[in-house]
Scaffold this active site. Structure first.
Site, PDB file in Angstrom:
ATOM      1  N   HIS A 368       0.818  -1.210   0.000  1.00 27.89           N
ATOM      2  CA  HIS A 368       0.000   0.000   0.000  1.00 27.89           C
ATOM      3  C   HIS A 368       0.857   1.266   0.000  1.00 27.89           C
ATOM      4  CE1 HIS A 368      -2.863  -2.912   1.775  1.00 27.89           C
ATOM      5  NE2 HIS A 368      -1.929  -3.129   2.678  1.00 27.89           N
ATOM      6  N   ARG A 445      11.639   8.451  15.860  1.00 22.53           N
ATOM      7  CA  ARG A 445      10.530   9.392  15.933  1.00 22.53           C
ATOM      8  C   ARG A 445      10.517  10.024  17.325  1.00 22.53           C
ATOM      9  NH1 ARG A 445       6.644   4.290  16.088  1.00 22.53           N
ATOM     10  NH2 ARG A 445       6.455   4.005  18.339  1.00 22.53           N
TER      11      ARG A 445
END
EC number: 2.7.7.23
Length: 471
Positions: A368, A445
């Site tokens: 995806h 992150r």
């Protein structure tokens, strides 16, 4: 031996184009290149292309693409300039200095008649040589010969008369046999006649047909399929030729064991190779040097160009160009493979995934919303949704390497140049800028911070501000 002359000097004003008519595309080839390919199988001693309007461009196009014709059987192309376009006879006159010592046959073809089959050309030459003719003319019986001159022959197919349509009697117009404009000549006989041609006509041009009454014997050979002599003079003709060619190509493939679900909506170049039991769905286009392996299903709504698709592979609503996909792999829907990408077997390249110069190992997935550019993936790699390889630094491209069995979490960015080892896991949302060793978890992150009661505090502050502003 046979020499070939191809008439390619005209501009083709009815095409309404600056491009010479013979350089317009029909499928994967220009018109003139198709003509050259049609005569390669006779192994001519030389092929001479007579050029005029923008002759340098015609020459460059053919020399740049000569490798795509047939290097084994095609002699080096020679180019003869016709500085003034004064008719077909005048064009062949330009060959006199080039064929001084030539004593065999000359085959004359038109650069804007691209649908001739090699078998037809061979039949014309064989008939010419077996009967020792001075000239042999390819003819056709047209259902509607309007606009064509008529050819009249005796019972042995020797030509007795050529009559232009405007000069035909009512009885003569009932003859539907026409001149296809393709000739095989005994060159010494023709060379003796060419200087005698005169431009005694309204157009003040030298016509090659005017040599026919001066030669003996002259025989006619009918083409089996009159559509082979279809000439291109305008864009409508070009579209019609494309239609004729597509019917020919698709009929051949269906007879060879390929299923075309809706042939009218499918286009397949005649340079494509399809294996048995391929299924092509509607609105699919297969172009160039593409090869599709047996059992594969292509489409609907797909474009395959200059690519190799393996066996039992499916391609759904996707574009694949200049790439290779191995066996038992699923592509799409809405995937884009380009720039020499290579996908292994038992892979899945799914929804809105783009590969550019990417190599994907066997049993790897990018299902995806990903861009993988200048990337090399090992086997059994899993690319999470939204993963991007940031390969461009504003100056040049850099490579990303991902080892076997590694996986990236959703919405990861791999900033190249970077290498992930084997069995690496990238946490979702990470930005990876440095190499990662085998068997590692990488988290790149900001740490999640939760401020409890934040909305209530914000609400209280808003109320205080409202009270201050009230009158």
């Amino acid at each position: 031996m046979v020499a070939v002359a191809i008439l390619a000097a005209g501009r083709g004003t009815r095409m309404k184009s600056d491009l010479p008519k013979v350089l317009h595309q029909l499928g994967s080839c220009t018109l003139v290149k198709r003509v050259i390919k049609s005569c390669v199988s006779i192994q001519p001693s030389k092929i001479m292309v007579i050029v005029g309007y923008r002759g340098g461009l015609v020459q460059k196009s053919l020399l740049d693409n000569n490798n795509n014709i047939d290097n084994d059987n095609t002699p080096t192309l020679e180019f003869v300039e016709q500085t003034e376009q004064l008719g077909t006879g005048h064009a062949i006159q330009q060959l006199l200095p080039y064929l001084k010592d030539f004593s065999e046959e000359l085959l004359v073809l038109n650069g804007d008649v691209p649908l001739l089959r090699p078998e037809t050309i061979k039949q014309l030459i064989d008939t010419h040589q077996q009967n020792k003719n001075s000239a042999t003319i390819l003819t056709a019986n047209l259902p509607n010969p309007k606009g064509y001159g008529r050819i009249f022959c005796n019972t042995n197919n020797f030509v007795t008369q050529i009559v232009e349509e405007r000069d035909c009697t009512a009885a003569q117009t009932k003859n539907h046999r026409v001149n296809a404009g393709v000739y095989c000549f005994n060159w010494p006989a023709l060379a003796n006649i060419l200087p005698k041609l005169k431009a005694d006509n309204d157009q003040q041009e030298y016509y090659l047909t005017d040599v026919v009454p001066l030669l003996d014997p002259v025989m006619a050979v009918d083409v089996n399929d009159y559509q082979e002599i279809f000439g291109i003079n305008n864009r409508k003709h070009l579209a019609k030729a494309h239609e004729i060619l597509q019917v020919r190509v698709k009929d051949d493939w269906m007879e060879a064991g390929v299923t075309l679900i809706d042939p009218d909506s499918i286009t397949i170049d005649d340079t494509v190779l399809l294996q048995q039991d391929v299924i092509v769905e509607p609105q699919t286009h297969i172009r160039g040097s593409s090869i599709i392996g047996s059992g594969s299903r292509i489409g609907p709504g797909s474009l395959i160009e200059n690519s190799h698709i393996g066996k039992n592979t499916s391609v759904l609503y996707s574009v694949i160009s200049d790439s290779m996909v191995a066996d038992n792999t699923r592509i799409g829907p809405y995937a884009h493979l380009r720039g020499d990408s290579q996908v292994g077997s038992h892979c899945r390249i799914g929804n809105f995934v783009e590969l550019k110069k990417a190599t994907v190992g066997d049993r790897s997935n990018a299902a995806h919303l990903s861009y993988l550019g200048d990337a090399t993936l090992g086997e059994k790699v899993n690319i999470g949704a939204g993963t991007i390889t940031a390969n461009y630094d504003g100056v040049k491209k850099h490579k990303t390497k991902i080892g076997d069995r590694s996986k990236t979490g959703s919405n990861s960015v791999l900033v190249a140049p970077v290498t992930l080892g084997e069995d690496v896991t990238v946490a979702a949302g990470s930005v990876v800028t440095k190499n990662v060793e085998d068997d590692s978890l990488v988290i790149g992150r900001a740490r999640q911070a939760v401020k409890k009661g934040w909305r209530l505090k914000q609400s209280d502050e808003s109320k205080k501000e409202e009270n201050k502003s009230s009158p």
